[in-house]
Design a protein around this motif. Structure first.
Motif, PDB file in Angstrom:
ATOM      1  N   ALA A  17      39.987  65.570  24.851  1.00  0.00           N
ATOM      2  CA  ALA A  17      40.042  66.693  25.799  1.00  0.00           C
ATOM      3  C   ALA A  17      38.760  66.756  26.628  1.00  0.00           C
ATOM      4  CB  ALA A  17      40.263  67.997  25.048  1.00  0.00           C
ATOM      5  N   GLY A  18      37.624  66.489  25.981  1.00  0.00           N
ATOM      6  CA  GLY A  18      36.348  66.484  26.693  1.00  0.00           C
ATOM      7  C   GLY A  18      36.285  65.378  27.725  1.00  0.00           C
ATOM      8  N   ARG A  19      36.799  64.212  27.363  1.00  0.00           N
ATOM      9  CA  ARG A  19      36.823  63.099  28.308  1.00  0.00           C
ATOM     10  C   ARG A  19      37.682  63.431  29.513  1.00  0.00           C
ATOM     11  NH1 ARG A  19      38.047  58.593  23.744  1.00  0.00           N
ATOM     12  NH2 ARG A  19      35.923  57.942  23.246  1.00  0.00           N
ATOM     13  N   ARG A  20      38.807  64.079  29.256  1.00  0.00           N
ATOM     14  CA  ARG A  20      39.743  64.359  30.339  1.00  0.00           C
ATOM     15  C   ARG A  20      39.189  65.359  31.350  1.00  0.00           C
ATOM     16  NH1 ARG A  20      46.098  64.374  28.627  1.00  0.00           N
ATOM     17  NH2 ARG A  20      46.356  62.126  28.816  1.00  0.00           N
ATOM     18  N   LEU A  21      38.246  66.184  30.939  1.00  0.00           N
ATOM     19  CA  LEU A  21      37.629  67.100  31.892  1.00  0.00           C
ATOM     20  C   LEU A  21      36.947  66.324  33.014  1.00  0.00           C
ATOM     21  CD1 LEU A  21      36.067  69.821  29.550  1.00  0.00           C
ATOM     22  CD2 LEU A  21      38.059  70.066  31.055  1.00  0.00           C
ATOM     23  N   LEU A 125      41.719  55.278  32.536  1.00  0.00           N
ATOM     24  CA  LEU A 125      41.045  56.080  31.515  1.00  0.00           C
ATOM     25  C   LEU A 125      41.913  57.262  31.086  1.00  0.00           C
ATOM     26  CD1 LEU A 125      37.377  56.180  32.884  1.00  0.00           C
ATOM     27  CD2 LEU A 125      38.163  55.028  30.805  1.00  0.00           C
ATOM     28  N   TRP A 126      42.634  57.844  32.033  1.00  0.00           N
ATOM     29  CA  TRP A 126      43.523  58.971  31.704  1.00  0.00           C
ATOM     30  C   TRP A 126      44.614  58.516  30.732  1.00  0.00           C
ATOM     31  CZ3 TRP A 126      43.499  64.165  32.887  1.00  0.00           C
ATOM     32  CH2 TRP A 126      44.655  64.871  32.549  1.00  0.00           C
ATOM     33  N   TYR A 127      45.250  57.388  31.049  1.00  0.00           N
ATOM     34  CA  TYR A 127      46.327  56.902  30.191  1.00  0.00           C
ATOM     35  C   TYR A 127      45.807  56.479  28.820  1.00  0.00           C
ATOM     36  CZ  TYR A 127      49.363  56.785  34.326  1.00  0.00           C
ATOM     37  OH  TYR A 127      50.105  57.130  35.424  1.00  0.00           O
ATOM     38  N   LEU A 128      44.664  55.838  28.788  1.00  0.00           N
ATOM     39  CA  LEU A 128      44.080  55.428  27.510  1.00  0.00           C
ATOM     40  C   LEU A 128      43.722  56.648  26.667  1.00  0.00           C
ATOM     41  CD1 LEU A 128      41.801  52.515  28.762  1.00  0.00           C
ATOM     42  CD2 LEU A 128      43.708  52.279  27.145  1.00  0.00           C
ATOM     43  N   SER A 129      43.195  57.681  27.309  1.00  0.00           N
ATOM     44  CA  SER A 129      42.864  58.910  26.596  1.00  0.00           C
ATOM     45  C   SER A 129      44.113  59.537  25.993  1.00  0.00           C
ATOM     46  CB  SER A 129      42.188  59.914  27.541  1.00  0.00           C
ATOM     47  OG  SER A 129      40.949  59.418  28.002  1.00  0.00           O
ATOM     48  N   GLU A 130      45.203  59.533  26.759  1.00  0.00           N
ATOM     49  CA  GLU A 130      46.450  60.085  26.219  1.00  0.00           C
ATOM     50  C   GLU A 130      46.952  59.249  25.050  1.00  0.00           C
ATOM     51  OE1 GLU A 130      51.109  60.987  27.369  1.00  0.00           O
ATOM     52  OE2 GLU A 130      49.614  60.934  28.974  1.00  0.00           O
ATOM     53  N   ALA A 131      46.894  57.926  25.181  1.00  0.00           N
ATOM     54  CA  ALA A 131      47.380  57.051  24.118  1.00  0.00           C
ATOM     55  C   ALA A 131      46.663  57.319  22.808  1.00  0.00           C
ATOM     56  CB  ALA A 131      47.217  55.592  24.529  1.00  0.00           C
ATOM     57  N   LEU A 132      45.393  57.713  22.891  1.00  0.00           N
ATOM     58  CA  LEU A 132      44.613  57.991  21.685  1.00  0.00           C
ATOM     59  C   LEU A 132      45.022  59.300  21.009  1.00  0.00           C
ATOM     60  CD1 LEU A 132      41.109  56.790  22.884  1.00  0.00           C
ATOM     61  CD2 LEU A 132      42.356  55.923  20.891  1.00  0.00           C
TER      62      LEU A 132
END
Length: 283
Positions: A17-21, A125-132
């Protein structure tokens, strides 16, 4: 043990969530790059023609849009569905250290060339963050983390290095990994799943369809009737939802759906979305 695993999962979700900001557009810190770099043609999405690298006439001296609150009414619907994933402020404040292209016109050409590269990297990066965040994809989390770290490292390269980067090759590598994650997630739906990758479903009558676990990657769903359709666990990466009717549709557990896809579609308060996304104001 179960409590430990739950705590680790919660910590991971907070980190993501922090990364996605940082992957959300912050126009206050950008030099209006999305209003300058892309070209667009007069159409239902844009009221005028604009060549690449030329500022939109609605861009003000402070890099703000003069018609931001009236874009759709003024014929600039295309602007309302564009998402830079935070690439604008990254290029403006990090890559070029806060020096804007008006004050330093010698940097303009290079800055404009870097922006689409950064935008592609931030989307990955957005898609990778979601995959995690996807628990069924846990066997791939180490690979996903490594891919995310490498992609993040690339975003900090110099302007010249970014311009020379083979983005297509990097995207293909990441896409293969995301596809493996998708297969693990969609396997949770035990029944037969529809294989509709890249399918031409323009204007398709899919009201009430059971599309759980479907592969809709890159599918053309322009103007499709998806009212009350069930899209849980469906892979929607790159699906074109322009003017698709999503009223009453269930997208709660769909994967790789992004806000700009929803912004280009039609829906209502009964459209169920993943927690990370919001109902567009024009619905």
């Amino acid at each position: 043990m179960a409590r430990t695993l739950t705590k680790k999962r919660e910590q991971r979700e907070l980190t993501v969530a922090g990364r996605r900001l940082d992957l959300r557009a912050d126009c206050e810190r950008c030099f209006g790059l999305c209003c300058v770099v892309p070209a667009f043609s007069a159409s239902v999405d844009f009221a005028i023609n604009k060549p690449a690298g030329q500022a939109c006439p609605n861009l003000q001296a402070n890099f703000r849009c003069g018609i931001h609150t009236r874009l759709r009414q003024q014929g600039f619907r295309g602007c309302t569905v564009y998402d830079c994933f935070g690439a604008g402020q990254k290029v403006s404040q990090v890559t070029f250290g806060g020096r804007d292209w008006r004050q330093a016109p010698q940097s303009a050409k290079q800055m404009f060339a870097v922006f689409p590269v950064m935008r592609d990297l931030h989307e990955l990066l957005w898609y990778l963050s979601e995959a995690l965040t996807l628990q069924p994809a846990h066997p791939l989390h180490q690979e996903l983390n490594l891919a995310l770290e490498e992609t993040e490292r690339l975003t900090h390269n110099s302007p010249d290095a970014l311009i020379s980067l083979d983005v297509a090759a990097h995207r293909q590598e990441i896409n293969n990994l995301l596809l493996r994650a998708s297969e693990l997630v969609r396997a949770e739906f035990k029944h037969k799943k529809k294989e509709l990758r890249g399918a031409d479903l323009i204007g398709a009558k899919l009201r009430g369809s059971d599309l759980r676990g479907a592969n809709l990657r890159g599918a053309y769903l322009i103007g499709a009737d998806l009212r009350d359709a069930d899209l849980r666990l469906a892979d929607l990466i790159g699906a074109d939802f322009r003017d698709a009717d999503l009223r009453g549709a269930n997208l709660t557990e769909s994967i790789f759906l992004i806000q700009s896809q929803l912004d280009s579609a039609k829906g209502n308060s009964e459209t169920r979305l993943p927690a990370s996304l919001t109902h567009p104001t024009h619905w």
